[in-house]
Design an enzyme around this catalytic site. Structure first.
Site, PDB file in Angstrom:
ATOM      1  N   CYS A   1      -0.260  -1.598  -0.172  1.00  0.00           N
ATOM      2  CA  CYS A   1       0.646  -1.570  -1.321  1.00  0.00           C
ATOM      3  C   CYS A   1       2.028  -1.102  -0.882  1.00  0.00           C
ATOM      4  O   CYS A   1       2.159  -0.075  -0.204  1.00  0.00           O
ATOM      5  CB  CYS A   1       0.071  -0.647  -2.384  1.00  0.00           C
ATOM      6  SG  CYS A   1       1.165  -0.407  -3.791  1.00  0.00           S
ATOM      7  N   GLU A   2       3.034  -1.827  -1.280  1.00  0.00           N
ATOM      8  CA  GLU A   2       4.389  -1.496  -0.845  1.00  0.00           C
ATOM      9  C   GLU A   2       4.945  -0.248  -1.535  1.00  0.00           C
ATOM     10  O   GLU A   2       5.943   0.317  -1.084  1.00  0.00           O
ATOM     11  CB  GLU A   2       5.329  -2.671  -1.101  1.00  0.00           C
ATOM     12  CG  GLU A   2       5.575  -2.989  -2.560  1.00  0.00           C
ATOM     13  CD  GLU A   2       6.458  -4.206  -2.762  1.00  0.00           C
ATOM     14  OE1 GLU A   2       7.125  -4.263  -3.808  1.00  0.00           O
ATOM     15  OE2 GLU A   2       6.491  -5.090  -1.887  1.00  0.00           O
ATOM     16  N   HIS A   3       4.313   0.205  -2.612  1.00  0.00           N
ATOM     17  CA  HIS A   3       4.845   1.349  -3.348  1.00  0.00           C
ATOM     18  C   HIS A   3       4.533   2.683  -2.666  1.00  0.00           C
ATOM     19  O   HIS A   3       5.375   3.587  -2.656  1.00  0.00           O
ATOM     20  CB  HIS A   3       4.285   1.370  -4.776  1.00  0.00           C
ATOM     21  CG  HIS A   3       4.695   0.178  -5.573  1.00  0.00           C
ATOM     22  ND1 HIS A   3       3.913  -0.372  -6.579  1.00  0.00           N
ATOM     23  CD2 HIS A   3       5.804  -0.603  -5.505  1.00  0.00           C
ATOM     24  CE1 HIS A   3       4.527  -1.419  -7.102  1.00  0.00           C
ATOM     25  NE2 HIS A   3       5.674  -1.575  -6.465  1.00  0.00           N
ATOM     26  N   HIS A   4       3.323   2.814  -2.118  1.00  0.00           N
ATOM     27  CA  HIS A   4       2.919   4.080  -1.501  1.00  0.00           C
ATOM     28  C   HIS A   4       2.400   3.896  -0.074  1.00  0.00           C
ATOM     29  O   HIS A   4       1.967   4.861   0.547  1.00  0.00           O
ATOM     30  CB  HIS A   4       1.830   4.760  -2.342  1.00  0.00           C
ATOM     31  CG  HIS A   4       2.264   5.108  -3.733  1.00  0.00           C
ATOM     32  ND1 HIS A   4       2.014   4.285  -4.815  1.00  0.00           N
ATOM     33  CD2 HIS A   4       2.956   6.170  -4.217  1.00  0.00           C
ATOM     34  CE1 HIS A   4       2.514   4.829  -5.901  1.00  0.00           C
ATOM     35  NE2 HIS A   4       3.088   5.976  -5.581  1.00  0.00           N
TER      36      HIS A   4
ATOM     37  N   GLN B   1      -0.321  -6.879  -5.446  1.00  0.00           N
ATOM     38  CA  GLN B   1      -1.364  -7.873  -5.663  1.00  0.00           C
ATOM     39  C   GLN B   1      -0.861  -9.056  -6.475  1.00  0.00           C
ATOM     40  O   GLN B   1      -1.207 -10.211  -6.188  1.00  0.00           O
ATOM     41  CB  GLN B   1      -2.557  -7.224  -6.361  1.00  0.00           C
ATOM     42  CG  GLN B   1      -3.727  -8.173  -6.598  1.00  0.00           C
ATOM     43  CD  GLN B   1      -4.935  -7.458  -7.161  1.00  0.00           C
ATOM     44  OE1 GLN B   1      -5.130  -6.274  -6.940  1.00  0.00           O
ATOM     45  NE2 GLN B   1      -5.758  -8.171  -7.921  1.00  0.00           N
TER      46      GLN B   1
ATOM     47  N   HIS C   1      -7.395  -0.345  -5.402  1.00  0.00           N
ATOM     48  CA  HIS C   1      -6.140   0.124  -4.822  1.00  0.00           C
ATOM     49  C   HIS C   1      -6.195   1.606  -4.496  1.00  0.00           C
ATOM     50  O   HIS C   1      -6.574   2.424  -5.349  1.00  0.00           O
ATOM     51  CB  HIS C   1      -4.982  -0.137  -5.791  1.00  0.00           C
ATOM     52  CG  HIS C   1      -4.641  -1.586  -5.939  1.00  0.00           C
ATOM     53  ND1 HIS C   1      -3.468  -2.122  -5.445  1.00  0.00           N
ATOM     54  CD2 HIS C   1      -5.322  -2.619  -6.484  1.00  0.00           C
ATOM     55  CE1 HIS C   1      -3.433  -3.420  -5.705  1.00  0.00           C
ATOM     56  NE2 HIS C   1      -4.541  -3.749  -6.341  1.00  0.00           N
TER      57      HIS C   1
ATOM     58  N   CYS D   1      -3.691   3.552  -4.228  1.00  0.00           N
ATOM     59  CA  CYS D   1      -2.738   4.295  -5.046  1.00  0.00           C
ATOM     60  C   CYS D   1      -3.310   4.627  -6.416  1.00  0.00           C
ATOM     61  O   CYS D   1      -2.818   5.537  -7.088  1.00  0.00           O
ATOM     62  CB  CYS D   1      -1.425   3.527  -5.181  1.00  0.00           C
ATOM     63  SG  CYS D   1      -1.588   1.888  -5.891  1.00  0.00           S
TER      64      CYS D   1
END
Length: 201
Positions: free
Chosen positions: A81-84, A122, A150, A152
């Site tokens: 995941c690119e956020h975390h 996703q 996920h 996250c």
């Protein structure tokens, strides 16, 4: 193709991260950690800059007796995941209605792997798979269903370890509710049936 990651810079960044959380990167326990993380990131992000359509280059012409639908279910999926920068993993289900060409079934997991091996979300990953198949095969329609858990969501914040995210992307003739419902019936499962009835995940 050149490796997209700079292992030395990753290792240096990991050393700084370990120091920032109060650990000693030179301790016996952590001395090898920066290099290990660099090796792992080289694998996790091997798809950065790689064109997934190249896996479809060996597509072959088809005739009238090819059939109406090609489906490959339960393709194992792993991404970050690119956020975390935490992992998410699950399965991809891919269906397409051939136009003038089909491709060997092993090409479909390769497309998924290439697109998943980069910082992702996703929702975008599913659409990118659709776009790659449209570009490489010019099919009449494509439907991609992704089901994933996920990190996250499971390991931080709300900590819902059993939660599964389902996303759908489609194009062409497989975008209609009727066609999607037919394919969802082949995929099976409660989430697929809900989506076939017009729900959203």
């Amino acid at each position: 193709m050149a490796e997209p990651v700079d292992r030395a810079r990753i290792a240096a960044a990991v050393r700084e991260l370990l120091s920032a959380i109060g650990s000693d990167p030179d301790s016996a326990e952590l001395a090898s950690t920066p290099a290990r993380v660099a090796d792992a990131y080289a694998e996790f992000f091997a798809g950065v800059g790689d064109d997934p359509v190249r896996h479809l280059a060996d597509a072959v012409p088809v005739g009238d007796d090819t059939g109406e639908l090609v489906m490959l279910r339960d393709i194992e999926l792993r991404s970050v995941c690119e956020h975390h920068l935490l992992p998410f993993r699950g399965v991809a289900h891919i269906a397409y209605r051939p136009g003038r060409r089909i491709v060997g079934l092993s090409a479909l997991p390769k497309v998924v792997d290439t697109l998943a091996a980069r910082p992702q979300v996703q929702e975008r990953l599913g659409q990118q798979i659709v776009d790659a198949l449209d570009a490489g095969l010019a099919p009449e329609g494509v439907l991609v269903v992704l089901e994933a858990s996920h990190g996250c969501v499971a390991d931080r914040g709300v900590r819902q370890a059993g939660a599964v995210t389902v996303t759908v992307a489609s194009s062409g003739t497989l975008s209609s509710p009727e066609a999607r419902g037919e394919v969802m019936a082949f995929i099976g499962g409660a989430s697929a049936r809900a989506l076939a009835d017009g729900g959203a995940a």
